[in-house]
Design an enzyme around this catalytic site. Structure first.
Site, PDB file in Angstrom:
ATOM      1  N   LYS A  99      47.508  25.626   5.235  1.00 18.82           N
ATOM      2  CA  LYS A  99      47.671  26.261   6.553  1.00 18.82           C
ATOM      3  C   LYS A  99      48.317  27.632   6.405  1.00 18.82           C
ATOM      4  O   LYS A  99      49.370  27.927   6.983  1.00 18.82           O
ATOM      5  CB  LYS A  99      48.463  25.374   7.513  1.00 18.82           C
ATOM      6  CG  LYS A  99      47.778  24.034   7.775  1.00 18.82           C
ATOM      7  CD  LYS A  99      48.495  23.202   8.811  1.00 18.82           C
ATOM      8  CE  LYS A  99      47.844  21.850   9.042  1.00 18.82           C
ATOM      9  NZ  LYS A  99      48.032  20.883   7.948  1.00 18.82           N
ATOM     10  N   ASP A 159      45.677  21.677   1.886  1.00 21.60           N
ATOM     11  CA  ASP A 159      45.866  21.922   3.324  1.00 21.60           C
ATOM     12  C   ASP A 159      47.101  22.804   3.533  1.00 21.60           C
ATOM     13  O   ASP A 159      48.093  22.400   4.117  1.00 21.60           O
ATOM     14  CB  ASP A 159      46.018  20.555   4.016  1.00 21.60           C
ATOM     15  CG  ASP A 159      45.948  20.643   5.523  1.00 21.60           C
ATOM     16  OD1 ASP A 159      45.700  21.742   6.044  1.00 21.60           O
ATOM     17  OD2 ASP A 159      46.151  19.597   6.167  1.00 21.60           O
ATOM     18  N   THR A 182      45.041  17.681  -0.302  1.00 20.41           N
ATOM     19  CA  THR A 182      46.406  17.582  -0.823  1.00 20.41           C
ATOM     20  C   THR A 182      47.384  18.405   0.020  1.00 20.41           C
ATOM     21  O   THR A 182      46.987  19.327   0.740  1.00 20.41           O
ATOM     22  CB  THR A 182      46.463  18.121  -2.269  1.00 20.41           C
ATOM     23  OG1 THR A 182      45.949  19.462  -2.284  1.00 20.41           O
ATOM     24  CG2 THR A 182      45.638  17.268  -3.211  1.00 20.41           C
TER      25      THR A 182
END
Ligand code: 5BU
Length: 267
Positions: free
Chosen positions: A93, A91, A61
């Site tokens: 990051k 995700d 997602t």
């Protein structure tokens, strides 16, 4: 056949419960597909998971790209994904210092409560993994971080000499590290990555699409079978599935290709 027979060395060496859970689900569903559910509305997300949930093994997602996000709607959606036996992978990051990454696991989206897996860059050092781990542990949950060792996008700076090696060295021994993100669009780079990572961690790969010409805005695509044969353990597929004329058929196709490639890899 048991997951050990199918996954071989990877099963024996990747002994984190969450990695084992993924490998088991992949065997049950005969699919190494992680769906990148990059849709902008809750309705589209719900329809998509209903349609393809049986043919994928994890759901990736981006919680912050949904126009009509609400906590209740999100909890419902995550519940549906869990009914389909999917690991939930945000995700995000992450890339800030540890104490901020920890706080960012909370906030409105509160990903520490529902994300089993999350991505992080190590650009600011290893403390990001400590922060994420602490955030999970404070809500009585454990999860795994997929650390970005490579990326699929053109000209990304992770390609600079020494970066990938340093990331692997730093993250490999950290208990929160579930594995690494590799570049699914370049099989040769992936083979190198697998050599450096060894057998003890997962490598999951975005940048996978049967139609390489679909790549836009610097994305690069490679072939799903090549990615698995080069050492990837999961193909992350977004538009190849959700933009297909028939997403269910597309998901089945990626599942079949990924599963056959895994069987071929163990021969
Ligand atoms: P696509 O539609 O299959 O191109 O979607 C790819 C997804 O994987 C998308 O959600 C990206 O954010 C994600 N991604 C990527 O494409 N490349 C990377 O290196 C990383 C994530 Br990390």
């Amino acid at each position: 056949m048991s997951p050990e027979t199918i996954w071989g060395e990877r099963w024996l060496n990747c002994d984190q419960p969450i990695a084992r859970e993924y490998m088991e689900v992949a065997c049950k569903k005969q699919s190494l597909v992680v769906l990148a559910a990059d849709k902008n509305s809750m309705q589209e997300l719900n329809d998509l998971i209903e349609d393809v949930g049986d043919y994928i093994s994890a759901l990736k997602t981006h919680v912050d790209l949904i126009d009509d996000w609400s906590k209740n709607a999100w909890d419902d959606f995550i519940g549906k994904a869990k009914e389909k036996n999917l690991l939930i992978f945000e995700d995000r990051k992450h890339g800030d210092i540890g104490k901020i990454a920890k706080k960012q696991m909370g906030g409105i989206y509160n990903s520490r409560a529902w994300a089993d897996l999350i991505t992080a860059h190590l650009i600011s050092g290893i403390s990001v993994l400590d922060g994420i781990q602490e955030a999970w542990s404070e809500v009585g949950k454990s999860g795994g971080v997929l650390v970005l060792a490579q990326m699929s996008s053109e000209g990304n700076l992770l390609e600079l000499p020494g970066y990938t090696d340093s990331v692997i060295k730093m993250a490999k021994l950290h208990s929160a590290c579930f594995g690494f993100i590799g570049n699914g669009s370049r099989p040769n780079e992936l083979k190198e990555l697998r050599k450096k990572v060894g057998q003890g961690k997962m490598i999951w790969t975005p940048g996978v699409n049967l139609n390489a010409n679909d790549a836009v805005l610097g994305q690069r695509y490679g072939d799903p079978k090549d990615a698995i044969l080069s050492g990837s353990d999961a193909i992350i597929v977004g538009s190849g599935i959700h933009n297909a004329t028939n997403p269910k058929d597309a998901a089945k196709k990626y599942a079949e290709i990924s599963w056959n490639a895994l069987l071929q890899r163990r021969e």
